[in-house]
Design a protein around this motif. Structure first.
Motif, PDB file in Angstrom:
ATOM      1  N   ILE A 236      16.480  53.712  19.506  1.00 34.96           N
ATOM      2  CA  ILE A 236      15.924  54.250  20.735  1.00 34.96           C
ATOM      3  C   ILE A 236      15.888  53.197  21.833  1.00 34.96           C
ATOM      4  CG2 ILE A 236      13.848  55.227  21.779  1.00 34.96           C
ATOM      5  CD1 ILE A 236      13.234  56.318  18.970  1.00 34.96           C
ATOM      6  N   GLY A 237      16.454  53.553  22.983  1.00 37.62           N
ATOM      7  CA  GLY A 237      16.378  52.692  24.158  1.00 37.62           C
ATOM      8  C   GLY A 237      16.798  51.269  23.910  1.00 37.62           C
ATOM      9  N   SER A 238      17.783  51.059  23.067  1.00 35.14           N
ATOM     10  CA  SER A 238      18.158  49.692  22.710  1.00 35.14           C
ATOM     11  C   SER A 238      18.536  48.859  23.923  1.00 35.14           C
ATOM     12  CB  SER A 238      19.299  49.697  21.685  1.00 35.14           C
ATOM     13  OG  SER A 238      20.427  50.367  22.217  1.00 35.14           O
ATOM     14  N   GLY A 239      18.970  49.508  25.003  1.00 35.37           N
ATOM     15  CA  GLY A 239      19.300  48.769  26.214  1.00 35.37           C
ATOM     16  C   GLY A 239      18.074  48.280  26.950  1.00 35.37           C
ATOM     17  N   LEU A 240      16.941  48.930  26.730  1.00 30.60           N
ATOM     18  CA  LEU A 240      15.719  48.554  27.433  1.00 30.60           C
ATOM     19  C   LEU A 240      14.707  47.850  26.552  1.00 30.60           C
ATOM     20  CD1 LEU A 240      15.055  51.758  29.571  1.00 30.60           C
ATOM     21  CD2 LEU A 240      15.984  49.590  30.352  1.00 30.60           C
ATOM     22  N   VAL A 241      14.567  48.284  25.328  1.00 33.36           N
ATOM     23  CA  VAL A 241      13.550  47.709  24.451  1.00 33.36           C
ATOM     24  C   VAL A 241      13.844  46.239  24.229  1.00 33.36           C
ATOM     25  CG1 VAL A 241      12.559  47.750  22.139  1.00 33.36           C
ATOM     26  CG2 VAL A 241      13.000  49.887  23.342  1.00 33.36           C
ATOM     27  N   GLY A 242      12.853  45.421  24.462  1.00 32.07           N
ATOM     28  CA  GLY A 242      13.005  43.985  24.307  1.00 32.07           C
ATOM     29  C   GLY A 242      13.426  43.306  25.603  1.00 32.07           C
ATOM     30  N   SER A 243      13.799  44.065  26.624  1.00 27.35           N
ATOM     31  CA  SER A 243      14.159  43.476  27.907  1.00 27.35           C
ATOM     32  C   SER A 243      12.895  43.250  28.720  1.00 27.35           C
ATOM     33  CB  SER A 243      15.122  44.390  28.667  1.00 27.35           C
ATOM     34  OG  SER A 243      14.409  45.498  29.185  1.00 27.35           O
ATOM     35  N   GLU A 244      13.063  42.737  29.900  1.00 28.55           N
ATOM     36  CA  GLU A 244      11.912  42.529  30.771  1.00 28.55           C
ATOM     37  C   GLU A 244      11.297  43.858  31.196  1.00 28.55           C
ATOM     38  OE1 GLU A 244      12.861  39.907  33.995  1.00 28.55           O
ATOM     39  OE2 GLU A 244      14.056  38.659  32.678  1.00 28.55           O
ATOM     40  N   MET A 245      12.095  44.929  31.179  1.00 31.44           N
ATOM     41  CA  MET A 245      11.604  46.227  31.625  1.00 31.44           C
ATOM     42  C   MET A 245      10.715  46.914  30.596  1.00 31.44           C
ATOM     43  SD  MET A 245      14.983  47.791  33.440  1.00 31.44           S
ATOM     44  CE  MET A 245      14.136  49.319  33.807  1.00 31.44           C
ATOM     45  N   CYS A 246      10.941  46.654  29.344  1.00 35.94           N
ATOM     46  CA  CYS A 246      10.246  47.427  28.317  1.00 35.94           C
ATOM     47  C   CYS A 246      10.082  46.594  27.056  1.00 35.94           C
ATOM     48  CB  CYS A 246      11.057  48.692  28.021  1.00 35.94           C
ATOM     49  SG  CYS A 246      10.301  49.751  26.805  1.00 35.94           S
ATOM     50  N   ILE A 247       8.865  46.422  26.626  1.00 35.08           N
ATOM     51  CA  ILE A 247       8.586  45.684  25.400  1.00 35.08           C
ATOM     52  C   ILE A 247       8.129  46.692  24.362  1.00 35.08           C
ATOM     53  CG2 ILE A 247       7.200  43.870  24.342  1.00 35.08           C
ATOM     54  CD1 ILE A 247       6.976  42.669  27.204  1.00 35.08           C
ATOM     55  N   ARG A 248       8.828  46.722  23.233  1.00 37.47           N
ATOM     56  CA  ARG A 248       8.621  47.753  22.216  1.00 37.47           C
ATOM     57  C   ARG A 248       7.160  47.946  21.833  1.00 37.47           C
ATOM     58  NH1 ARG A 248      12.265  49.725  18.068  1.00 37.47           N
ATOM     59  NH2 ARG A 248      13.728  48.249  18.913  1.00 37.47           N
ATOM     60  N   ASP A 249       6.402  46.896  21.654  1.00 37.39           N
ATOM     61  CA  ASP A 249       5.029  47.073  21.196  1.00 37.39           C
ATOM     62  C   ASP A 249       4.124  47.684  22.269  1.00 37.39           C
ATOM     63  OD1 ASP A 249       4.767  44.844  22.822  1.00 37.39           O
ATOM     64  OD2 ASP A 249       3.577  43.705  21.387  1.00 37.39           O
ATOM     65  N   ARG A 250       4.629  47.837  23.487  1.00 43.12           N
ATOM     66  CA  ARG A 250       3.870  48.460  24.566  1.00 43.12           C
ATOM     67  C   ARG A 250       4.311  49.898  24.826  1.00 43.12           C
ATOM     68  NH1 ARG A 250      -0.626  46.431  25.729  1.00 43.12           N
ATOM     69  NH2 ARG A 250      -0.441  47.089  27.867  1.00 43.12           N
ATOM     70  N   VAL A 251       5.181  50.432  23.964  1.00 40.14           N
ATOM     71  CA  VAL A 251       5.698  51.782  24.141  1.00 40.14           C
ATOM     72  C   VAL A 251       4.878  52.766  23.312  1.00 40.14           C
ATOM     73  CG1 VAL A 251       7.691  53.295  23.728  1.00 40.14           C
ATOM     74  CG2 VAL A 251       8.031  50.983  24.622  1.00 40.14           C
ATOM     75  N   LEU A 252       4.433  53.844  23.955  1.00 40.17           N
ATOM     76  CA  LEU A 252       3.738  54.936  23.279  1.00 40.17           C
ATOM     77  C   LEU A 252       4.684  56.124  23.236  1.00 40.17           C
ATOM     78  CD1 LEU A 252       1.276  56.554  22.202  1.00 40.17           C
ATOM     79  CD2 LEU A 252       0.648  56.960  24.607  1.00 40.17           C
ATOM     80  N   ALA A 253       4.918  56.653  22.050  1.00 41.73           N
ATOM     81  CA  ALA A 253       5.734  57.856  21.882  1.00 41.73           C
ATOM     82  C   ALA A 253       4.855  58.937  21.269  1.00 41.73           C
ATOM     83  CB  ALA A 253       6.921  57.575  20.978  1.00 41.73           C
ATOM     84  N   ILE A 254       4.981  60.157  21.783  1.00 44.92           N
ATOM     85  CA  ILE A 254       4.194  61.289  21.292  1.00 44.92           C
ATOM     86  C   ILE A 254       5.151  62.401  20.899  1.00 44.92           C
ATOM     87  CG2 ILE A 254       2.402  62.983  21.834  1.00 44.92           C
ATOM     88  CD1 ILE A 254       1.388  60.996  23.988  1.00 44.92           C
ATOM     89  N   GLY A 255       4.994  62.928  19.685  1.00 45.58           N
ATOM     90  CA  GLY A 255       5.909  63.957  19.220  1.00 45.58           C
ATOM     91  C   GLY A 255       5.226  65.026  18.397  1.00 45.58           C
ATOM     92  N   ASP A 256       6.031  66.070  18.072  1.00 45.66           N
ATOM     93  CA  ASP A 256       5.492  67.185  17.293  1.00 45.66           C
ATOM     94  C   ASP A 256       6.462  67.728  16.257  1.00 45.66           C
ATOM     95  OD1 ASP A 256       7.345  68.425  18.933  1.00 45.66           O
ATOM     96  OD2 ASP A 256       6.025  70.062  19.518  1.00 45.66           O
ATOM     97  N   ASN A 257       7.700  67.257  16.263  1.00 45.72           N
ATOM     98  CA  ASN A 257       8.718  67.848  15.426  1.00 45.72           C
ATOM     99  C   ASN A 257       9.535  66.756  14.743  1.00 45.72           C
ATOM    100  OD1 ASN A 257      10.838  69.511  14.428  1.00 45.72           O
ATOM    101  ND2 ASN A 257      10.472  70.960  16.090  1.00 45.72           N
ATOM    102  N   GLU A 258      10.229  67.113  13.681  1.00 50.12           N
ATOM    103  CA  GLU A 258      11.001  66.122  12.921  1.00 50.12           C
ATOM    104  C   GLU A 258      12.040  65.395  13.762  1.00 50.12           C
ATOM    105  OE1 GLU A 258      12.343  67.069   8.986  1.00 50.12           O
ATOM    106  OE2 GLU A 258      10.633  68.390   8.658  1.00 50.12           O
TER     107      GLU A 258
END
Length: 76
Positions: free
Chosen positions: A2-24
């Motif tokens: 998921i978001g491999s282009g952004l996660v870990g960059s200056e724009m997005c740090i994985r441990d600060r990401v909240l994901a909310i879901g309901d389905n598999e």
């Protein structure tokens, strides 16, 4: 991944990401995010992938999770 282009960059740090879901189809997203949350009416497999689960369903459940996360942040 998921978001491999952004996660870990200056724009997005994985441990600060909240994901909310309901389905598999959300399961990978929930496990990749810093905090994975399921709404109350989520499938059992999705709840099992989540770090926390709302009591409320759908949009109200998402709002519950966001409130809970924001309150925790304010207490730090």
């Amino acid at each position: 991944e998921i978001g491999s282009g952004l996660v870990g960059s200056e724009m997005c740090i994985r441990d600060r990401v909240l994901a909310i879901g309901d389905n598999e189809n959300d399961n990978e997203m929930l496990t990749q995010a810093g905090i994975g949350a399921a709404v109350g009416n989520a499938e059992a497999a999705t709840k099992a992938c989540a770090d926390l689960t709302a009591r409320k369903e759908s949009g109200a459940g998402a709002a519950e999770i966001i409130r809970r996360i924001c309150l925790e942040e304010n207490e730090k």
